[in-house]
Design a protein around this motif. Structure first.
Motif, PDB file in Angstrom:
ATOM      1  N   VAL A   1      11.424   0.724 -32.317  1.00  0.00           N
ATOM      2  CA  VAL A   1      11.285   2.097 -32.820  1.00  0.00           C
ATOM      3  C   VAL A   1      12.436   2.911 -32.237  1.00  0.00           C
ATOM      4  CG1 VAL A   1       9.922   4.222 -32.775  1.00  0.00           C
ATOM      5  CG2 VAL A   1       8.783   2.007 -33.103  1.00  0.00           C
ATOM      6  N   GLY A   2      13.088   3.674 -33.095  1.00  0.00           N
ATOM      7  CA  GLY A   2      14.199   4.517 -32.624  1.00  0.00           C
ATOM      8  C   GLY A   2      14.389   5.725 -33.519  1.00  0.00           C
ATOM      9  N   ALA A   3      14.906   6.782 -32.929  1.00  0.00           N
ATOM     10  CA  ALA A   3      15.332   7.957 -33.711  1.00  0.00           C
ATOM     11  C   ALA A   3      16.746   7.656 -34.173  1.00  0.00           C
ATOM     12  CB  ALA A   3      15.271   9.217 -32.859  1.00  0.00           C
ATOM     13  N   GLN A   4      16.888   7.188 -35.407  1.00  0.00           N
ATOM     14  CA  GLN A   4      18.152   6.606 -35.853  1.00  0.00           C
ATOM     15  C   GLN A   4      19.217   7.656 -36.183  1.00  0.00           C
ATOM     16  OE1 GLN A   4      17.331   3.632 -34.561  1.00  0.00           O
ATOM     17  NE2 GLN A   4      18.683   2.787 -36.139  1.00  0.00           N
ATOM     18  N   ASN A   5      18.931   8.512 -37.165  1.00  0.00           N
ATOM     19  CA  ASN A   5      19.903   9.524 -37.582  1.00  0.00           C
ATOM     20  C   ASN A   5      19.186  10.580 -38.413  1.00  0.00           C
ATOM     21  OD1 ASN A   5      19.845   8.519 -40.391  1.00  0.00           O
ATOM     22  ND2 ASN A   5      20.932   6.745 -39.526  1.00  0.00           N
ATOM     23  N   SER A   6      19.938  11.586 -38.842  1.00  0.00           N
ATOM     24  CA  SER A   6      19.322  12.695 -39.579  1.00  0.00           C
ATOM     25  C   SER A   6      18.820  12.279 -40.954  1.00  0.00           C
ATOM     26  CB  SER A   6      20.342  13.837 -39.733  1.00  0.00           C
ATOM     27  OG  SER A   6      21.514  13.380 -40.389  1.00  0.00           O
ATOM     28  N   SER A   7      19.314  11.153 -41.467  1.00  0.00           N
ATOM     29  CA  SER A   7      18.871  10.694 -42.791  1.00  0.00           C
ATOM     30  C   SER A   7      17.536   9.961 -42.718  1.00  0.00           C
ATOM     31  CB  SER A   7      19.924   9.789 -43.416  1.00  0.00           C
ATOM     32  OG  SER A   7      21.138  10.491 -43.603  1.00  0.00           O
ATOM     33  N   THR A   8      17.358   9.134 -41.686  1.00  0.00           N
ATOM     34  CA  THR A   8      16.146   8.307 -41.603  1.00  0.00           C
ATOM     35  C   THR A   8      15.093   8.891 -40.668  1.00  0.00           C
ATOM     36  OG1 THR A   8      17.068   7.008 -39.794  1.00  0.00           O
ATOM     37  CG2 THR A   8      17.512   6.239 -42.019  1.00  0.00           C
ATOM     38  N   GLY A   9      15.512   9.682 -39.669  1.00  0.00           N
ATOM     39  CA  GLY A   9      14.560  10.197 -38.684  1.00  0.00           C
ATOM     40  C   GLY A   9      14.089   9.079 -37.763  1.00  0.00           C
ATOM     41  N   VAL A  10      12.867   9.177 -37.252  1.00  0.00           N
ATOM     42  CA  VAL A  10      12.290   8.151 -36.368  1.00  0.00           C
ATOM     43  C   VAL A  10      11.686   7.049 -37.246  1.00  0.00           C
ATOM     44  CG1 VAL A  10      10.644   7.674 -34.533  1.00  0.00           C
ATOM     45  CG2 VAL A  10      11.799   9.903 -34.619  1.00  0.00           C
ATOM     46  N   VAL A  11      12.144   5.815 -37.011  1.00  0.00           N
ATOM     47  CA  VAL A  11      11.694   4.699 -37.849  1.00  0.00           C
ATOM     48  C   VAL A  11      11.291   3.505 -36.976  1.00  0.00           C
ATOM     49  CG1 VAL A  11      13.116   5.354 -39.834  1.00  0.00           C
ATOM     50  CG2 VAL A  11      14.056   3.849 -38.074  1.00  0.00           C
ATOM     51  N   GLU A  12      10.516   2.606 -37.565  1.00  0.00           N
ATOM     52  CA  GLU A  12      10.202   1.314 -36.947  1.00  0.00           C
ATOM     53  C   GLU A  12      10.840   0.249 -37.828  1.00  0.00           C
ATOM     54  OE1 GLU A  12       6.410  -1.403 -35.361  1.00  0.00           O
ATOM     55  OE2 GLU A  12       6.104   0.653 -36.115  1.00  0.00           O
ATOM     56  N   LYS A  13      11.744  -0.533 -37.241  1.00  0.00           N
ATOM     57  CA  LYS A  13      12.510  -1.492 -38.017  1.00  0.00           C
ATOM     58  C   LYS A  13      12.573  -2.833 -37.277  1.00  0.00           C
ATOM     59  CE  LYS A  13      13.987   1.206 -41.416  1.00  0.00           C
ATOM     60  NZ  LYS A  13      13.699   0.951 -42.859  1.00  0.00           N
ATOM     61  N   PRO A  14      12.862  -3.930 -38.003  1.00  0.00           N
ATOM     62  CA  PRO A  14      13.069  -5.220 -37.340  1.00  0.00           C
ATOM     63  C   PRO A  14      14.417  -5.235 -36.632  1.00  0.00           C
ATOM     64  CG  PRO A  14      13.431  -5.433 -39.697  1.00  0.00           C
ATOM     65  CD  PRO A  14      12.875  -4.050 -39.489  1.00  0.00           C
ATOM     66  N   LEU A  15      14.555  -6.092 -35.634  1.00  0.00           N
ATOM     67  CA  LEU A  15      15.816  -6.187 -34.898  1.00  0.00           C
ATOM     68  C   LEU A  15      16.983  -6.529 -35.812  1.00  0.00           C
ATOM     69  CD1 LEU A  15      14.614  -8.113 -31.716  1.00  0.00           C
ATOM     70  CD2 LEU A  15      15.177  -5.680 -31.903  1.00  0.00           C
ATOM     71  N   SER A  16      16.714  -7.267 -36.880  1.00  0.00           N
ATOM     72  CA  SER A  16      17.797  -7.654 -37.794  1.00  0.00           C
ATOM     73  C   SER A  16      18.345  -6.447 -38.569  1.00  0.00           C
ATOM     74  CB  SER A  16      17.289  -8.715 -38.782  1.00  0.00           C
ATOM     75  OG  SER A  16      16.178  -8.221 -39.525  1.00  0.00           O
ATOM     76  N   TYR A  17      17.602  -5.367 -38.637  1.00  0.00           N
ATOM     77  CA  TYR A  17      18.058  -4.153 -39.325  1.00  0.00           C
ATOM     78  C   TYR A  17      19.286  -3.586 -38.636  1.00  0.00           C
ATOM     79  CZ  TYR A  17      18.095   0.846 -40.512  1.00  0.00           C
ATOM     80  OH  TYR A  17      18.472   2.113 -40.875  1.00  0.00           O
ATOM     81  N   ASP A  18      19.273  -3.610 -37.310  1.00  0.00           N
ATOM     82  CA  ASP A  18      20.408  -3.106 -36.535  1.00  0.00           C
ATOM     83  C   ASP A  18      20.372  -3.773 -35.163  1.00  0.00           C
ATOM     84  OD1 ASP A  18      22.580  -1.682 -35.668  1.00  0.00           O
ATOM     85  OD2 ASP A  18      21.499   0.198 -35.355  1.00  0.00           O
ATOM     86  N   PRO A  19      20.881  -5.003 -35.071  1.00  0.00           N
ATOM     87  CA  PRO A  19      20.778  -5.768 -33.821  1.00  0.00           C
ATOM     88  C   PRO A  19      21.368  -5.002 -32.627  1.00  0.00           C
ATOM     89  CG  PRO A  19      21.533  -7.177 -35.609  1.00  0.00           C
ATOM     90  CD  PRO A  19      21.556  -5.780 -36.128  1.00  0.00           C
ATOM     91  N   PRO A  20      20.623  -4.892 -31.536  1.00  0.00           N
ATOM     92  CA  PRO A  20      21.110  -4.161 -30.356  1.00  0.00           C
ATOM     93  C   PRO A  20      22.139  -4.987 -29.578  1.00  0.00           C
ATOM     94  CG  PRO A  20      18.971  -5.102 -29.897  1.00  0.00           C
ATOM     95  CD  PRO A  20      19.237  -5.371 -31.348  1.00  0.00           C
ATOM     96  N   SER A  21      22.808  -4.304 -28.670  1.00  0.00           N
ATOM     97  CA  SER A  21      23.808  -4.966 -27.820  1.00  0.00           C
ATOM     98  C   SER A  21      23.179  -5.535 -26.547  1.00  0.00           C
ATOM     99  CB  SER A  21      24.904  -3.969 -27.433  1.00  0.00           C
ATOM    100  OG  SER A  21      25.512  -3.405 -28.572  1.00  0.00           O
ATOM    101  N   GLY A  22      22.129  -4.904 -26.061  1.00  0.00           N
ATOM    102  CA  GLY A  22      21.498  -5.352 -24.820  1.00  0.00           C
ATOM    103  C   GLY A  22      20.188  -4.619 -24.606  1.00  0.00           C
ATOM    104  N   ALA A  23      19.567  -4.903 -23.451  1.00  0.00           N
ATOM    105  CA  ALA A  23      18.262  -4.285 -23.149  1.00  0.00           C
ATOM    106  C   ALA A  23      18.106  -4.167 -21.640  1.00  0.00           C
ATOM    107  CB  ALA A  23      17.142  -5.133 -23.745  1.00  0.00           C
ATOM    108  N   VAL A  24      17.288  -3.178 -21.246  1.00  0.00           N
ATOM    109  CA  VAL A  24      16.919  -3.015 -19.821  1.00  0.00           C
ATOM    110  C   VAL A  24      15.410  -2.886 -19.736  1.00  0.00           C
ATOM    111  CG1 VAL A  24      19.115  -1.985 -19.077  1.00  0.00           C
ATOM    112  CG2 VAL A  24      17.311  -0.531 -20.002  1.00  0.00           C
ATOM    113  N   ARG A  25      14.872  -3.303 -18.601  1.00  0.00           N
ATOM    114  CA  ARG A  25      13.409  -3.243 -18.394  1.00  0.00           C
ATOM    115  C   ARG A  25      13.143  -2.332 -17.192  1.00  0.00           C
ATOM    116  NH1 ARG A  25      11.354  -8.959 -18.418  1.00  0.00           N
ATOM    117  NH2 ARG A  25      11.800  -8.627 -20.637  1.00  0.00           N
ATOM    118  N   VAL A  26      12.312  -1.331 -17.421  1.00  0.00           N
ATOM    119  CA  VAL A  26      11.966  -0.396 -16.337  1.00  0.00           C
ATOM    120  C   VAL A  26      10.489  -0.471 -15.974  1.00  0.00           C
ATOM    121  CG1 VAL A  26      13.817   1.196 -16.927  1.00  0.00           C
ATOM    122  CG2 VAL A  26      11.593   1.472 -18.001  1.00  0.00           C
ATOM    123  N   LEU A  27       9.695  -1.247 -16.694  1.00  0.00           N
ATOM    124  CA  LEU A  27       8.259  -1.361 -16.415  1.00  0.00           C
ATOM    125  C   LEU A  27       7.949  -2.685 -15.738  1.00  0.00           C
ATOM    126  CD1 LEU A  27       6.853   0.021 -19.786  1.00  0.00           C
ATOM    127  CD2 LEU A  27       7.024   1.223 -17.602  1.00  0.00           C
TER     128      LEU A  27
END
Length: 277
Positions: free
Chosen positions: A251-277
């Motif tokens: 889930v991410g606030a993507q841009n002004s066109s889409t707003g907050v969306v829930e998408k699969p990772l293949s929609y926009d593959p991330p570069s990396g991740a961090v864990r804080v929990l």
């Protein structure tokens, strides 16, 4: 000889005509002079009366007329000056309005150009990341088919505790607007959404995506857990973040066109991740 010739005559000698005429002329001249003098004296005696009665009246009227004329002239001059000042102010205002309009148009054009450039850059980066993350997509598909990953095999989140609260919060924001700099509750930008989500479980994250991409422990994209922070770009220089919610979704606030969306990772593959929990 007459006997009376020696006797003197007692008759007065006759006066000649020329003598009489001369005397008459002298008398007439004297009388004329007296008449003129008398008339002149009468005129001179009456003149002060005329001057005393008439001259001051004429002078006062003339002064009043001159003063009135001066007032009218001064009023006309003031009216012309006021009109000139108004015309000058109107011309100045029109010139300023024209300048402001031109400046506004210029800024609007620059903003449009920047937005278009940002969109092209984002599209290019997405394409690049998609090519780089082909193996990630393949790995995700394999995990789904073999059941090695509980998140991707079930398509639902298996988060518990704080992670479940974070996931639940971001999913509840889906559909809200994207506004740059917004931190909720009616609109968010990408880092504003992530910060607000972790605030629900008492974790204070930095405000911007660059700092959030290094806020926890770096984890591999093949070892994601619900509640992990995904980032796009380099660690410490990320330009976008989101939250992994499990099942191969984020889930991410993507841009002004889409707003907050829930998408699969293949929609926009991330570069990396961090864990804080």
């Amino acid at each position: 000889m007459s006997h009376t010739a020696h006797i003197r005559s007692h008759r007065k000698p006759r006066r000649s005509a020329s003598t009489i005429a001369m005397r008459a002329g002298v008398a007439g001249g004297v009388l004329s002079t007296l008449a003129v003098a008398g008339a002149s004296g009468s005129a001179n005696a009456a003149e002060p009366v005329t001057q005393t009665l008439e001259l001051p009246t004429l002078t006062a009227d003339l002064a009043a007329q001159v003063a009135q004329s001066a007032d009218v002239t001064q009023q006309a001059a003031a009216s012309y000056q006021l009109q000139a000042e108004r015309d000058a102010a109107a011309a100045k205002a029109a010139k300023q309005a024209k300048t402001d309009l031109a400046e506004a148009k210029k800024k609007a054009a620059e903003a449009k150009k920047k937005a278009e450039e940002a969109e092209r850059k984002e599209a290019a980066e997405r394409a690049s990341r998609a090519a780089e993350r082909t193996t990630l997509s393949a790995s995700s598909d394999t995990g789904s088919s073999t059941g090695t990953s509980s998140d991707t095999s079930t398509g639902t989140s298996t988060a518990t505790g704080s992670a479940a609260a974070v996931v639940s919060f971001v999913q509840a924001q889906v559909g809200k607007a994207y506004v740059s700099g917004a931190t909720g509750p009616s609109a968010y930008d990408c880092s504003g959404l992530v910060q607000a989500a972790f605030k629900q479980v008492g974790i204070s994250l930095p405000r911007v995506s660059q700092a959030q991409s290094t806020a926890g422990t770096q984890v591999g994209l093949d070892n994601l857990q619900p509640g992990d922070i995904l980032y796009w770009g380099g660690a410490g220089s990320a330009y976008h973040v989101g939250v992994y919610v499990g099942g191969g979704m984020f889930v991410g606030a993507q841009n002004s066109s889409t707003g907050v969306v829930e998408k699969p990772l293949s929609y926009d593959p991330p570069s990396g991740a961090v864990r804080v929990l």
